[in-house]
Design a protein around this motif. Structure first.
Motif, mmCIF file in Angstrom:
data_model
loop_
_atom_site.group_PDB
_atom_site.id
_atom_site.type_symbol
_atom_site.label_atom_id
_atom_site.label_comp_id
_atom_site.label_asym_id
_atom_site.label_seq_id
_atom_site.Cartn_x
_atom_site.Cartn_y
_atom_site.Cartn_z
ATOM 1 N N VAL A 62 0.598 -1.290 -0.070
ATOM 2 C CA VAL A 62 0.052 0.086 -0.209
ATOM 3 C C VAL A 62 0.858 1.304 -0.173
ATOM 4 O O VAL A 62 1.641 1.339 0.801
ATOM 5 N N ILE A 63 0.631 1.908 -0.988
ATOM 6 C CA ILE A 63 1.441 3.206 -1.020
ATOM 7 C C ILE A 63 0.462 4.642 -1.201
ATOM 8 O O ILE A 63 -0.548 4.560 -1.691
ATOM 9 N N LYS A 64 0.442 5.423 -0.285
ATOM 10 C CA LYS A 64 -0.365 6.560 -0.175
ATOM 11 C C LYS A 64 0.069 7.827 -0.974
ATOM 12 O O LYS A 64 1.551 7.970 -0.534
ATOM 13 N N GLY A 65 -0.565 8.649 -1.333
ATOM 14 C CA GLY A 65 0.000 9.560 -1.905
ATOM 15 C C GLY A 65 0.199 10.894 -1.102
ATOM 16 O O GLY A 65 -0.056 10.741 0.201
ATOM 17 N N LYS A 66 0.613 12.018 -1.844
ATOM 18 C CA LYS A 66 1.070 13.242 -0.792
ATOM 19 C C LYS A 66 -0.223 13.528 -0.066
ATOM 20 O O LYS A 66 -0.199 14.240 0.882
ATOM 21 N N SER A 67 -1.331 13.416 -0.615
ATOM 22 C CA SER A 67 -2.704 13.375 -0.310
ATOM 23 C C SER A 67 -3.519 12.491 -0.469
ATOM 24 O O SER A 67 -3.252 11.813 -1.442
ATOM 25 N N THR A 68 -4.480 12.115 0.646
ATOM 26 C CA THR A 68 -5.272 11.007 0.047
ATOM 27 C C THR A 68 -6.818 11.636 0.332
ATOM 28 O O THR A 68 -7.857 10.955 0.349
ATOM 29 N N ALA A 69 -7.081 12.987 0.069
ATOM 30 C CA ALA A 69 -8.387 13.615 0.198
ATOM 31 C C ALA A 69 -9.093 13.007 -0.663
ATOM 32 O O ALA A 69 -10.290 13.011 -0.742
ATOM 33 N N SER A 70 -8.788 12.724 -2.148
ATOM 34 C CA SER A 70 -9.757 12.378 -3.064
ATOM 35 C C SER A 70 -10.583 11.082 -2.700
ATOM 36 O O SER A 70 -11.492 10.590 -2.982
ATOM 37 N N GLY A 71 -9.828 10.138 -1.799
ATOM 38 C CA GLY A 71 -10.668 8.842 -1.281
ATOM 39 C C GLY A 71 -10.563 7.839 -2.495
ATOM 40 O O GLY A 71 -11.143 6.887 -2.192
ATOM 41 N N LYS A 72 -9.801 7.847 -3.481
ATOM 42 C CA LYS A 72 -9.550 7.053 -4.309
ATOM 43 C C LYS A 72 -8.560 5.929 -4.160
ATOM 44 O O LYS A 72 -7.429 6.483 -3.615
ATOM 45 N N VAL A 73 -8.616 4.664 -4.505
ATOM 46 C CA VAL A 73 -8.017 3.807 -4.157
ATOM 47 C C VAL A 73 -7.925 2.872 -5.537
ATOM 48 O O VAL A 73 -8.863 2.218 -6.098
ATOM 49 N N ILE A 74 -6.523 2.759 -6.204
ATOM 50 C CA ILE A 74 -6.528 1.825 -7.446
ATOM 51 C C ILE A 74 -5.529 0.896 -6.913
ATOM 52 O O ILE A 74 -4.554 0.669 -6.349
ATOM 53 N N GLY A 75 -5.974 -0.311 -7.664
ATOM 54 C CA GLY A 75 -5.155 -1.553 -7.531
ATOM 55 C C GLY A 75 -4.363 -1.792 -8.852
ATOM 56 O O GLY A 75 -5.205 -1.645 -9.963
ATOM 57 N N LEU A 76 -3.061 -2.222 -8.630
ATOM 58 C CA LEU A 76 -2.443 -2.696 -9.919
ATOM 59 C C LEU A 76 -1.807 -3.943 -9.610
ATOM 60 O O LEU A 76 -1.414 -4.203 -8.684
ATOM 61 N N ARG A 77 -2.229 -5.066 -10.502
ATOM 62 C CA ARG A 77 -1.744 -6.346 -10.459
ATOM 63 C C ARG A 77 -0.840 -7.028 -11.410
ATOM 64 O O ARG A 77 -0.805 -6.740 -12.442
ATOM 65 N N ALA A 78 0.198 -7.913 -10.969
ATOM 66 C CA ALA A 78 1.134 -8.596 -11.506
ATOM 67 C C ALA A 78 1.161 -9.840 -11.064
ATOM 68 O O ALA A 78 1.111 -10.322 -9.806
ATOM 69 N N ASP A 79 1.399 -10.648 -11.944
ATOM 70 C CA ASP A 79 1.418 -12.243 -11.608
ATOM 71 C C ASP A 79 2.915 -12.757 -11.313
ATOM 72 O O ASP A 79 3.806 -12.115 -12.065
ATOM 73 N N MET A 80 3.004 -13.679 -10.585
ATOM 74 C CA MET A 80 4.616 -14.077 -10.368
ATOM 75 C C MET A 80 4.954 -15.708 -10.399
ATOM 76 O O MET A 80 6.134 -15.828 -10.361
ATOM 77 N N ASP A 81 3.869 -16.400 -11.040
ATOM 78 C CA ASP A 81 4.352 -17.667 -11.120
ATOM 79 C C ASP A 81 4.852 -18.007 -12.536
ATOM 80 O O ASP A 81 4.672 -17.320 -13.329
ATOM 81 N N ALA A 82 5.638 -19.036 -12.356
ATOM 82 C CA ALA A 82 6.312 -19.606 -13.918
ATOM 83 C C ALA A 82 5.264 -21.062 -14.360
ATOM 84 O O ALA A 82 4.205 -21.343 -13.808
ATOM 85 N N LEU A 83 5.881 -21.685 -15.230
ATOM 86 C CA LEU A 83 5.221 -22.796 -15.938
ATOM 87 C C LEU A 83 6.270 -23.796 -15.968
ATOM 88 O O LEU A 83 7.399 -23.877 -15.813
ATOM 89 N N PRO A 84 5.673 -25.149 -15.808
ATOM 90 C CA PRO A 84 6.369 -26.511 -15.732
ATOM 91 C C PRO A 84 6.630 -26.785 -17.146
ATOM 92 O O PRO A 84 6.204 -27.750 -17.874
ATOM 93 N N ILE A 85 8.016 -26.015 -17.762
ATOM 94 C CA ILE A 85 8.454 -26.299 -18.983
ATOM 95 C C ILE A 85 10.031 -26.308 -18.945
ATOM 96 O O ILE A 85 10.581 -25.527 -18.090
ATOM 97 N N HIS A 86 10.690 -26.876 -19.717
ATOM 98 C CA HIS A 86 12.088 -27.158 -19.869
ATOM 99 C C HIS A 86 12.623 -26.065 -20.466
ATOM 100 O O HIS A 86 12.205 -26.022 -21.811
ATOM 101 N N GLU A 87 13.608 -25.042 -19.817
ATOM 102 C CA GLU A 87 13.843 -23.943 -20.751
ATOM 103 C C GLU A 87 14.858 -24.140 -22.004
ATOM 104 O O GLU A 87 15.688 -25.029 -21.670
#
Length: 387
Positions: A62-87
């Motif tokens: 969670v990262i808050k801006g210099k102000s939070t007066a807007s009350g807005k909250v945005i989520g940003l998503r990244a996936d972390m997992d790999a695959l069962p494949i021989h590189e």
């Protein structure tokens, strides 16, 4: 391409993170090392809160801006997992784990969101709160579903959510998106057709499940050609046909069929499920056999919200100069679970002329990092501009 100067400066560091993740791939929910790296970096960046263990091994910052007066909250998503494949890339930072590799670029997604988080924690040039989401088990495990089931959206007050995926064939640093259905639901089925086995020379004394099952395969294709609206995309694929006997002269007792269904709307998904469950029973019965159907509902379709899609495209255009219209794809993506809970958008970013995702020679293109980081930071700064 007008990426943020800070990300050009951070490129060597973010690239180092990405290649470390690439060397140490982890599958499904077993992202213990990856989650630990993410947690450590988010804390070092000075995030206001870092929470682990969501969706088993997911991490949220969670990262808050210099102000939070807007009350807005945005989520940003990244996936972390790999695959069962021989590189098979041959790079000097190739996977050190036999049978596992980052063949879909989730190492790049994670590294870019970490880069964006570092910048946002440094500058905080926005009015609101950003929640960075690092999700395990996108590749078949439903980690997005698990994080939502753990109450993530309500716990952090997320109002909108945005995701990004690299796309081979699209020029490096370019973007493409579309409103509405963009990726398919990915359901699966197993059909067991039971007959009466016998000698191959005496078919009249048997009930042949091979003939019955063969006609089930053909009949299932009528879902697409005769039940579905021809202007809407549906895929029904029988991908496995196994009998209970491998002998040349034996009519087996049973046949097992397996396959996948891809649909883009909830209505077509429901219709296809009903047909998959009813057609095999009726066809098998016509041949004196019986059919048992097991249907597994997997990821729902990924449906972008119109307003958030338009906004995401405008941010992409500010980074890359333009944003193209993405084609619909019948691949699946479990970011769909987050889009079911909150409005948002999922965008594609160019990986250049690389091997396709899920290929043993695929590799994420590090040259795309500044564009991806800039897009994520732009989502925050333009959606929640500083007062």
């Amino acid at each position: 391409m007008p990426v943020k100067n800070r990300f050009a400066e951070l490129l060597p560091e973010i690239t180092e993170w990405r290649r470390d993740l690439h060397e140490n791939p982890e599958i499904l929910f077993d992202t213990f090392r990856t989650s630990g790296v993410v947690e450590e970096k988010l804390k070092a960046f000075g995030c206001d809160e870092v929470v682990t263990g969501l969706g088993r091994t997911g991490v949220v910052g969670v990262i808050k801006g210099k102000s939070t007066a807007s009350g807005k909250v945005i989520g940003l998503r990244a996936d972390m997992d790999a695959l069962p494949i021989h590189e098979q890339t041959g790079v000097d930072y190739a996977s050190k784990t036999p049978g596992a590799m980052h063949a879909c670029g989730h190492d790049g997604h994670t590294a870019m969101l970490l880069g964006a988080a570092k910048y946002l924690a440094e500058t905080r040039n926005f009015d609101g709160t950003v929640v960075v989401i690092f999700q395990p088990a996108e590749e078949g495990g439903g980690g997005g579903r698990e994080m939502c089931a753990d109450g993530m959206m309500d716990r952090f007050g997320i109002q909108e959510v945005y995701g990004l995926h690299n796309w081979p064939g699209l020029p490096v640093g370019q973007f493409a998106i579309r409103p509405g259905p963009t990726m398919a639901a990915t359901d699966e089925f197993t059909i067991v057709v039971k007959g009466k086995g016998g000698h191959g020379a005496k078919p009249h004394l048997a009930i042949d499940p091979v003939v019955a099952a063969s006609n089930v395969v053909l009949a299932l294709q009528s879902i697409v050609s005769r039940t579905n609206d021809p202007v809407e995309a549906v895929v029904v694929s029988v991908t496995s046909f196994e009998t209970s006997s491998k002998a040349y002269n034996v009519i087996p007792d049973s046949v097992e069929l397996r396959g996948t269904i891809r649909t883009l709307t909830p209505e077509n998904r429901k219709m296809t499920e009903e047909k998959i469950k009813s057609i095999p029973v009726a066809v098998a019965q016509a041949y004196g056999a019986e059919a048992q159907v097991t249907y597994h509902s997997n990821y729902p379709p990924t449906i972008n919200s119109p307003e958030q899609t338009e906004f995401a495209a405008s941010v992409a255009a500010s980074v890359a100069g333009s944003c193209g219209e993405a084609e619909m794809t019948m691949g699946g993506e479990d970011f769909s679970y987050m889009l079911e809970e909150r409005p948002g958008a999922y965008i594609f970013m160019g990986n250049g002329d690389s091997a396709d995702v899920h290929h043993p020679k695929y590799n994420f293109n590090d040259e795309a990092i500044p564009a991806g980081c800039s897009w994520w930071a732009g989502i925050v700064e333009q959606r929640m501009p500083a007062a």
